[in-house]
Design an enzyme around this catalytic site. Structure first.
Site, PDB file in Angstrom:
ATOM      1  N   SER A 125      -4.108  -0.302 -13.310  1.00  0.00           N
ATOM      2  CA  SER A 125      -2.937  -0.614 -12.491  1.00  0.00           C
ATOM      3  C   SER A 125      -2.636   0.387 -11.381  1.00  0.00           C
ATOM      4  O   SER A 125      -1.810   0.105 -10.516  1.00  0.00           O
ATOM      5  CB  SER A 125      -1.698  -0.767 -13.379  1.00  0.00           C
ATOM      6  N   SER A 145      -0.858  -3.257 -11.461  1.00  0.00           N
ATOM      7  CA  SER A 145       0.550  -3.605 -11.333  1.00  0.00           C
ATOM      8  C   SER A 145       1.318  -2.684 -10.388  1.00  0.00           C
ATOM      9  O   SER A 145       2.488  -2.916 -10.105  1.00  0.00           O
ATOM     10  CB  SER A 145       1.208  -3.566 -12.716  1.00  0.00           C
ATOM     11  N   LYS A 185       7.908   3.314  -9.123  1.00  0.00           N
ATOM     12  CA  LYS A 185       7.502   2.002  -9.619  1.00  0.00           C
ATOM     13  C   LYS A 185       8.550   1.508 -10.610  1.00  0.00           C
ATOM     14  O   LYS A 185       9.013   2.266 -11.468  1.00  0.00           O
ATOM     15  CB  LYS A 185       6.133   2.114 -10.290  1.00  0.00           C
TER      16      LYS A 185
END
Length: 477
Positions: free
Chosen positions: A172, A148, A72
């Site tokens: 997230s 996210s 990520k």
């Protein structure tokens, strides 16, 4: 191995093939690239598949020997690799540090072959940014993959890699897991070290882990990434045995607190409530005791999330100064610019944030002490269409207004970032239109072992790996 075969395996399964010398790590990397080339133009989940991916190494052993992995684009770093945080402010920035997280990934046999999309600074529950565009949900491209860690979730759901790095500061990992039909665990505070630079990030609210498809991959990943490092602020209670061994241990009889009412301003869709009831019935049939649990908090989360803008403003100013860049509308998205301005003007409120954290941890801890696990929705609704007020690209809301609508949607997840309890989203149901619905199981602080066992039981009772999204690598057109 064909791509159509590659996508059918979880990470543990692929590693077993490498160990048996039926396939090599380089072949798996090539298959991951093939999957990427086939599906990523449609979902926009991976912003960079490394040109040198085939030369990336990992330990020739471990539970994930040879398995391709994705990072990520925020949080733990790889030395020499781009780390842009989904923001124009950090465009083309490279890290000089290897985080403990990726050192452990290599030790566990994972090969990190690229990085995934995030909303700017990971601050939204929808993965859309000015820098890298919108990430589509492989189940329905018109809908969000969540955030996210939406890029990580979309990549795993579509078959690019079977496992990917995610992080969770308010839901997230669990939000995109719920919307993309994956297993997404947010571990206990302190279970995964954030070192060497971000131990106990955001006072424990933000933790790193993975998104994957199976409970056995979740358990193996806990064994790979768990463990303290020098400089961590505290050492959490360590497990009695490796987490993969919990897969063969009895669960026992548990007291389950069931959330049948909403915990925030957003209403819960009937199909989500039905999924909670169905899961509660299944757990009761397994011999566990169900008891209703009332909402655990009122508005404390809003004050906490808004209050953290003070710390964000300071760190952004320091970073911008070090890079010789300006903070303005050309480098920050509308909502994050408003958060920066709010935080810059609110620095005297730091004490209020610390008191809100302490008070909420205490009140919630007391309220759930009687239960072994909690059962809640992960999200109040299935995946929603792209855009609107939930993105940081929307210029119409103030920081306070955006914080309220975002907190309403993360009403079941953010509370456990504050308290530090481990919680996992499992893909237990689907909507009438075929969208995944995640159910959240929350454990006692430090007790991931029980979550592994109960998640195993639920996966066995209602398997989900046979479900495939519309966008799936290796599928004949």
């Amino acid at each position: 191995m064909k791509l159509s075969e590659y996508v059918e395996y979880d990470a543990t399964g692929l590693a077993s093939l490498v160990n048996a010398e039926e396939v090599t790590a380089v072949e798996l990397t090539r298959l991951a690239r093939q999957a990427h080339d086939e599906v990523n133009p449609r979902i926009n989940a991976v912003i960079e598949f490394y040109e040198d991916a085939e030369s990336v190494t990992g330990a020739d052993a471990g539970p994930f020997n040879g398995v391709p992995f994705l990072r990520k684009d925020i949080g733990p770093t790889e030395a020499g690799r781009l780390q842009e945080n989904g923001s124009r402010l950090f465009k083309c920035c490279r890290s000089e540090t290897d985080s403990f997280f990726f050192s452990r990934a290599r030790e566990g046999g994972l090969r990190t072959v690229g990085r995934t999309t995030v909303p700017e600074f990971g601050s939204s529950g929808m993965t859309e940014s000015f820098l890298h565009g919108t990430t589509g949900n492989p189940w329905d491209l018109e809908r969000s993959a969540g955030g996210s860690s939406g890029g990580a979730a979309a990549a795993v759901a579509a078959g690019i890699t079977p496992i990917a790095h995610g992080s969770d500061g308010g839901g997230s990992i669990r939000t995109p897991a719920s919307w993309c039909g994956l297993v997404g665990l947010n571990p206990s505070r302190g279970r995964i070290s954030g070192g060497p630079h971000k131990q106990d990030a955001s006072f424990g609210l933000s933790r790193n882990f993975v998104l994957c498809r199976t409970v056995r991959d979740m358990a193996a990943a806990l064994d790979v990434f768990s463990g303290p490092h020098p400089g961590d602020p505290f050492i959490i209670v360590q497990p009695n045995r490796p987490y993969v061994e919990e897969l063969s241990q009895p669960t026992g009889k548990l007291r389950v607190g069931v959330a049948r009412t909403k915990w925030g301003a957003a209403d819960v869709e009937p199909e989500v409530l039905h999924a909670v009831e169905s899961t509660a019935t299944l757990l009761e049939e397994m011999g566990h005791t169900m008891m209703d649990i009332e909402p655990l908090y009122e508005s404390a989360c809003n004050k906490i999330w808004l209050g953290f803008s003070t710390y964000s403003a300071i760190s952004l100013e320091d970073a911008a100064r070090a890079m010789g860049r300006m903070i303005n509308a050309d480098t920050l998205e509308p909502i994050n610019l408003k958060f920066y301005e709010y935080g810059r003007d609110s620095r005297s409120r730091a004490g209020e944030v610390h008191e809100a954290l302490r008070s909420m941890r205490f009140r919630v801890g007391e309220a759930i002490q009687a239960f072994d696990i909690l059962l809640t929705p992960t999200m109040p609704q299935a995946a929603t269409p792209h855009g609107g007020v939930y993105t940081t690209t929307d210029p119409t809301l103030s920081a306070e207004e955006w914080n309220e609508v975002n907190a309403a949607r993360s009403q079941y997840t953010g509370v456990f970032n504050v308290t530090g309890h481990p919680s996992v989203s499992l893909p237990m149901a689907q909507s009438a239109s075929g969208l995944p619905i995640g159910i959240q199981i929350v454990g006692r602080f430090g007790d991931e072992a029980t979550l592994v066992r109960i998640a195993r039981d639920l996966e066995h009772a209602r398997p989900w790996t046979h479900r495939q999204p519309k966008i799936w690598a290796g599928r004949a057109p």
